[in-house]
Design a protein around this motif. Structure first.
Motif, PDB file in Angstrom:
ATOM      1  N   UNK A 193      10.281  -7.366   2.373  1.00  0.00           N
ATOM      2  CA  UNK A 193      11.625  -8.436   2.579  1.00  0.00           C
ATOM      3  C   UNK A 193      12.764  -7.703   1.849  1.00  0.00           C
ATOM      4  N   UNK A 194      12.432  -7.128   0.812  1.00  0.00           N
ATOM      5  CA  UNK A 194      13.456  -6.574  -0.170  1.00  0.00           C
ATOM      6  C   UNK A 194      14.342  -5.129   0.946  1.00  0.00           C
ATOM      7  N   UNK A 195      13.472  -4.453   1.542  1.00  0.00           N
ATOM      8  CA  UNK A 195      14.068  -3.547   2.288  1.00  0.00           C
ATOM      9  C   UNK A 195      14.873  -3.938   3.345  1.00  0.00           C
ATOM     10  N   UNK A 196      14.205  -5.149   4.110  1.00  0.00           N
ATOM     11  CA  UNK A 196      15.002  -5.729   5.177  1.00  0.00           C
ATOM     12  C   UNK A 196      16.474  -6.204   4.740  1.00  0.00           C
ATOM     13  N   UNK A 197      16.212  -6.847   3.630  1.00  0.00           N
ATOM     14  CA  UNK A 197      17.599  -7.598   2.983  1.00  0.00           C
ATOM     15  C   UNK A 197      18.653  -6.454   2.775  1.00  0.00           C
ATOM     16  N   UNK A 198      18.278  -5.289   2.241  1.00  0.00           N
ATOM     17  CA  UNK A 198      19.241  -4.402   1.926  1.00  0.00           C
ATOM     18  C   UNK A 198      19.671  -3.723   3.113  1.00  0.00           C
ATOM     19  N   UNK A 199      18.801  -3.480   4.143  1.00  0.00           N
ATOM     20  CA  UNK A 199      19.336  -3.261   5.259  1.00  0.00           C
ATOM     21  C   UNK A 199      20.294  -4.030   6.042  1.00  0.00           C
ATOM     22  N   UNK A 200      20.081  -5.215   5.953  1.00  0.00           N
ATOM     23  CA  UNK A 200      20.871  -6.274   6.743  1.00  0.00           C
ATOM     24  C   UNK A 200      22.284  -6.211   5.912  1.00  0.00           C
ATOM     25  N   UNK A 201      22.453  -6.094   4.577  1.00  0.00           N
ATOM     26  CA  UNK A 201      23.576  -5.717   3.904  1.00  0.00           C
ATOM     27  C   UNK A 201      24.547  -4.832   4.496  1.00  0.00           C
ATOM     28  N   UNK A 202      23.665  -3.500   4.783  1.00  0.00           N
ATOM     29  CA  UNK A 202      24.322  -2.439   4.998  1.00  0.00           C
ATOM     30  C   UNK A 202      25.096  -2.570   6.283  1.00  0.00           C
ATOM     31  N   UNK A 203      24.208  -3.334   7.207  1.00  0.00           N
ATOM     32  CA  UNK A 203      24.956  -3.607   8.610  1.00  0.00           C
ATOM     33  C   UNK A 203      25.999  -4.425   8.599  1.00  0.00           C
ATOM     34  N   UNK A 204      25.794  -5.619   7.553  1.00  0.00           N
ATOM     35  CA  UNK A 204      26.927  -6.367   7.520  1.00  0.00           C
ATOM     36  C   UNK A 204      28.229  -5.618   7.031  1.00  0.00           C
ATOM     37  N   UNK A 205      28.160  -4.882   6.234  1.00  0.00           N
ATOM     38  CA  UNK A 205      29.163  -4.024   5.487  1.00  0.00           C
ATOM     39  C   UNK A 205      30.010  -3.251   6.544  1.00  0.00           C
TER      40      UNK A 205
ATOM     41  N   UNK B  30      15.659   4.786  11.390  1.00  0.00           N
ATOM     42  CA  UNK B  30      14.642   5.800  10.797  1.00  0.00           C
ATOM     43  C   UNK B  30      14.701   6.361   9.490  1.00  0.00           C
ATOM     44  N   UNK B  31      15.817   6.696   8.920  1.00  0.00           N
ATOM     45  CA  UNK B  31      16.170   7.237   7.554  1.00  0.00           C
ATOM     46  C   UNK B  31      15.790   5.914   6.646  1.00  0.00           C
ATOM     47  N   UNK B  32      16.029   4.797   7.043  1.00  0.00           N
ATOM     48  CA  UNK B  32      15.598   3.697   6.036  1.00  0.00           C
ATOM     49  C   UNK B  32      14.270   3.547   6.162  1.00  0.00           C
ATOM     50  N   UNK B  33      13.478   3.474   7.202  1.00  0.00           N
ATOM     51  CA  UNK B  33      12.058   3.302   7.227  1.00  0.00           C
ATOM     52  C   UNK B  33      11.350   4.831   6.500  1.00  0.00           C
ATOM     53  N   UNK B  34      11.879   5.706   6.442  1.00  0.00           N
ATOM     54  CA  UNK B  34      11.370   7.044   5.707  1.00  0.00           C
ATOM     55  C   UNK B  34      11.532   6.802   4.117  1.00  0.00           C
ATOM     56  N   UNK B  35      12.264   5.987   3.953  1.00  0.00           N
ATOM     57  CA  UNK B  35      12.522   5.801   2.430  1.00  0.00           C
ATOM     58  C   UNK B  35      11.716   4.645   1.790  1.00  0.00           C
ATOM     59  N   UNK B  36      10.988   3.864   2.865  1.00  0.00           N
ATOM     60  CA  UNK B  36      10.333   2.763   2.551  1.00  0.00           C
ATOM     61  C   UNK B  36       9.098   3.134   1.550  1.00  0.00           C
ATOM     62  N   UNK B  37       8.754   2.609   0.231  1.00  0.00           N
ATOM     63  CA  UNK B  37       7.734   2.606  -0.598  1.00  0.00           C
ATOM     64  C   UNK B  37       7.236   1.341  -0.929  1.00  0.00           C
ATOM     65  N   UNK B  38       5.843   1.560  -1.060  1.00  0.00           N
ATOM     66  CA  UNK B  38       5.048   0.286  -1.778  1.00  0.00           C
ATOM     67  C   UNK B  38       5.044   0.482  -3.182  1.00  0.00           C
ATOM     68  N   UNK B  39       5.731  -0.402  -4.058  1.00  0.00           N
ATOM     69  CA  UNK B  39       5.936   0.071  -5.602  1.00  0.00           C
ATOM     70  C   UNK B  39       4.546   0.264  -6.262  1.00  0.00           C
ATOM     71  N   UNK B  40       3.670  -0.616  -5.927  1.00  0.00           N
ATOM     72  CA  UNK B  40       2.149  -0.514  -6.331  1.00  0.00           C
ATOM     73  C   UNK B  40       1.740   0.791  -6.127  1.00  0.00           C
ATOM     74  N   UNK B  41       2.192   1.427  -5.053  1.00  0.00           N
ATOM     75  CA  UNK B  41       1.323   2.860  -4.832  1.00  0.00           C
ATOM     76  C   UNK B  41       2.133   3.916  -5.535  1.00  0.00           C
ATOM     77  N   UNK B  42       3.468   3.672  -5.857  1.00  0.00           N
ATOM     78  CA  UNK B  42       4.237   4.576  -6.478  1.00  0.00           C
ATOM     79  C   UNK B  42       3.708   5.531  -7.389  1.00  0.00           C
ATOM     80  N   UNK B  43       3.135   5.011  -8.393  1.00  0.00           N
ATOM     81  CA  UNK B  43       2.555   5.962  -9.580  1.00  0.00           C
ATOM     82  C   UNK B  43       1.210   6.300  -9.507  1.00  0.00           C
ATOM     83  N   UNK B  44       0.486   5.961  -8.328  1.00  0.00           N
ATOM     84  CA  UNK B  44      -0.653   6.449  -8.005  1.00  0.00           C
ATOM     85  C   UNK B  44      -1.074   7.812  -7.731  1.00  0.00           C
ATOM     86  N   UNK B  45      -1.981   8.663  -8.339  1.00  0.00           N
ATOM     87  CA  UNK B  45      -1.848   9.836  -8.065  1.00  0.00           C
ATOM     88  C   UNK B  45      -2.979  10.217  -7.137  1.00  0.00           C
ATOM     89  N   UNK B  46      -3.673   9.096  -6.474  1.00  0.00           N
ATOM     90  CA  UNK B  46      -4.685   9.390  -5.345  1.00  0.00           C
ATOM     91  C   UNK B  46      -3.902   9.348  -4.040  1.00  0.00           C
TER      92      UNK B  46
END
Length: 513
Positions: free
Chosen positions: A95-107, A159-175
């Motif tokens: 939801x957050x990523x979609x919201x940020x993408x919408x702001x870019x489009x509107x800008x 595509x550049x936006x989708x490539x930068x998508x990350x789940x914060x719960x997995x960000x610090x995982x070593x596995x």
């Protein structure tokens, strides 16, 4: 989670509520009143007699189709206490990523508006209104200066936006899994593997007959019975050209009633009266895409008519209740920031991007009556195509399709995937534009329509990712020889000779698992 009974009663209540506000409800009421004059309707058995009348006169079937359509389009209800944004998208980081993408489009849209000194919307002078009305059926002959306008965004930006998508719960995982290191999409979503796809697309099995474009058209029972659910099952194996328009309209529950034609005329009137900045974006997109396409350039006028009307259609806003996106807002001049003066812009809430007109172009081969063409496109868009340009975790959403494509290639063509990755030609960089456009403009039209048969038949866009992987598999020998992204793109530049159904069948059912 809702229990089965609770979920069912909520679903029923939701459908009843929506149907009560539809034209079908008033038509059913009218028919029920009319049948009271029928001598066969008795007071002592009034309820049963009215039911029988609605059944024999075909209205029960229309109601069944409407209910089936609602079940197909709207998601199953969440628990009553769940926040509404969970119905749009359950994952907060999406939801957050979609919201940020919408702001870019509107800008981007607002900066273009400021640079060019053009308002987002303005009333056309009477002379301009008359001129547009006179040339409504030949807008393609108009050559406005669009050199200063640019698409708000193109698929590669998305595509550049989708490539930068990350789940914060997995960000610090070593596995980190092997796939995390290999593909461009780095979010952990569940996608189907080949055995699950085989089961899901079982009607594509090599031993099951497929209706091809040249098959003789005996009218199938589903058309005579006017049954949406049966028609959807039928087109899983394709359908003859001559019946496709009727079958798709039946599946989408589109019937050109007088009120539908009147609604289209009202949208046309709105186009005539008001000039929107997005009109120029639509003109530009058609000129850049469909007008240069060997198959679709002849439909230029239809594309303008449909897309200009679409931008004014506020009924499209309803799909945002289950779309992760939120319609952009603008403010009446001089009232910036005052919520009571905020309006959705454009009125349908959808800002067109580069290639958007290609969602409409193939439908012009099936429907030559503008209001019917319009209804079909709108229904296909609010059911399917909106998912191709919004960020969500839905199985038919573009993120899942990218992940499915990459996982299929990595699992079943690991050498090819690794080779392309090593030379800087990540497969998704090539296939992304195919999937975002649902292959429109890339396949020959007869093949594209066979592919879209299956989208409607399975009520899913996952077949796009499977076909993208199948194309790479088909051209694998040539791709193993390339040494650059440009060379890989050259190998895959022309898909117009491909036969869709054999490709899908071989990839799913004739390769080792």
């Amino acid at each position: 989670m809702l229990g089965q009974d609770g979920g069912l009663s909520l679903t029923i209540a939701q459908i009843v509520k929506r149907l009560k506000s539809s034209g079908l409800h008033s038509q059913l009421e009218r028919q029920a009143r009319l049948c009271l004059h029928n001598p066969e309707v008795k007071l002592e058995s009034l309820k049963e007699d009215i039911k029988e009348f609605l059944k024999t006169s075909g209205w029960e079937k229309k109601l069944q189709n409407a209910v089936y359509s609602e079940l197909n389009v709207f998601p199953l209800p969440y628990h009553p206490s769940a926040p509404p944004e969970h119905m749009k998208e359950s994952l907060a980081y999406m939801r957050k990523a979609q919201g940020n993408w919408e702001k870019r489009i509107l800008k981007s849209l607002n900066s273009m508006c400021t640079e060019l000194g053009i308002p987002l919307a303005q009333k056309r002078p009477m002379s301009e209104q008359k001129e547009l009305l006179n040339k409504w059926n030949e807008m393609g002959t108009d050559e406005p200066d669009l050199s200063l306008f640019r698409p708000v965004y193109a698929p590669k930006d998305f595509l550049e936006v989708l490539m930068n998508l990350r789940n914060p719960n997995y960000e610090n995982s070593e596995q980190l899994s092997f796939r995390n290191h290999m593909g461009l999409i780095q979010v952990p979503l569940k996608v189907k593997d080949i055995p699950e796809l085989k089961e899901y697309f079982s009607e594509l099995d090599l031993n099951t007959g497929q209706l091809d474009i040249d098959d003789s058209a005996h009218v199938p029972p589903v058309l005579m019975e006017q049954d949406s659910a049966a028609a959807q099952q039928y087109v899983r194996q394709g359908c003859p050209n001559s019946l496709r328009a009727e079958l798709w309209a039946l599946i989408l529950n589109v019937s050109s009633q007088p009120e539908d034609i009147l609604y289209y005329e009202q949208l046309k009137s709105n186009v005539i009266q008001h000039d929107l900045l997005v009109d120029s974006l639509i003109y530009k997109d058609v000129k850049l895409t469909a007008s240069n396409d060997d198959y679709y350039f002849v439909f230029e006028d239809y594309l303008y008519q449909v897309l200009l009307c679409f931008s004014r259609d506020t009924s499209v806003l309803q799909h945002f209740s289950y779309n992760s996106a939120t319609p952009p807002k603008s403010y009446i001049r001089g009232k910036l920031g005052m919520e009571e003066y905020a309006v959705f812009y454009p009125p349908n809430g959808v800002i067109p991007f580069h290639g958007f007109s290609m969602y409409v172009a193939p439908l012009c081969f099936l429907y030559n009556e503008p209001s019917k063409l319009y209804q079909i496109f709108r229904e296909i868009y609010v059911r399917y195509f909106f998912r191709l340009h919004s960020i969500s975790s839905h199985p038919s959403g573009i993120v899942s399709l990218c992940l499915l494509f990459e996982s299929l290639l990595q699992t079943h063509l690991p050498q090819l995937f690794y080779h392309l990755r090593e030379i800087g030609a990540q497969p998704l960089r090539i296939s992304f534009k195919w999937m975002v456009r649902a292959f429109s403009g890339y396949l020959a039209t007869d093949q594209l329509l066979l592919l879209w048969d299956r989208i409607l038949g399975y009520n899913s866009l996952e077949i796009l990712a499977v076909l993208a992987a199948a194309v790479f598999a088909f051209r694998a020998v040539n791709l193993m020889e390339v040494t650059s992204l440009a060379a890989a793109e050259a190998v895959l530049a022309d898909l117009s000779t491909l036969k869709v159904i054999p490709l899908l069948q071989i990839f799913l059912f004739a390769t080792g698992t």
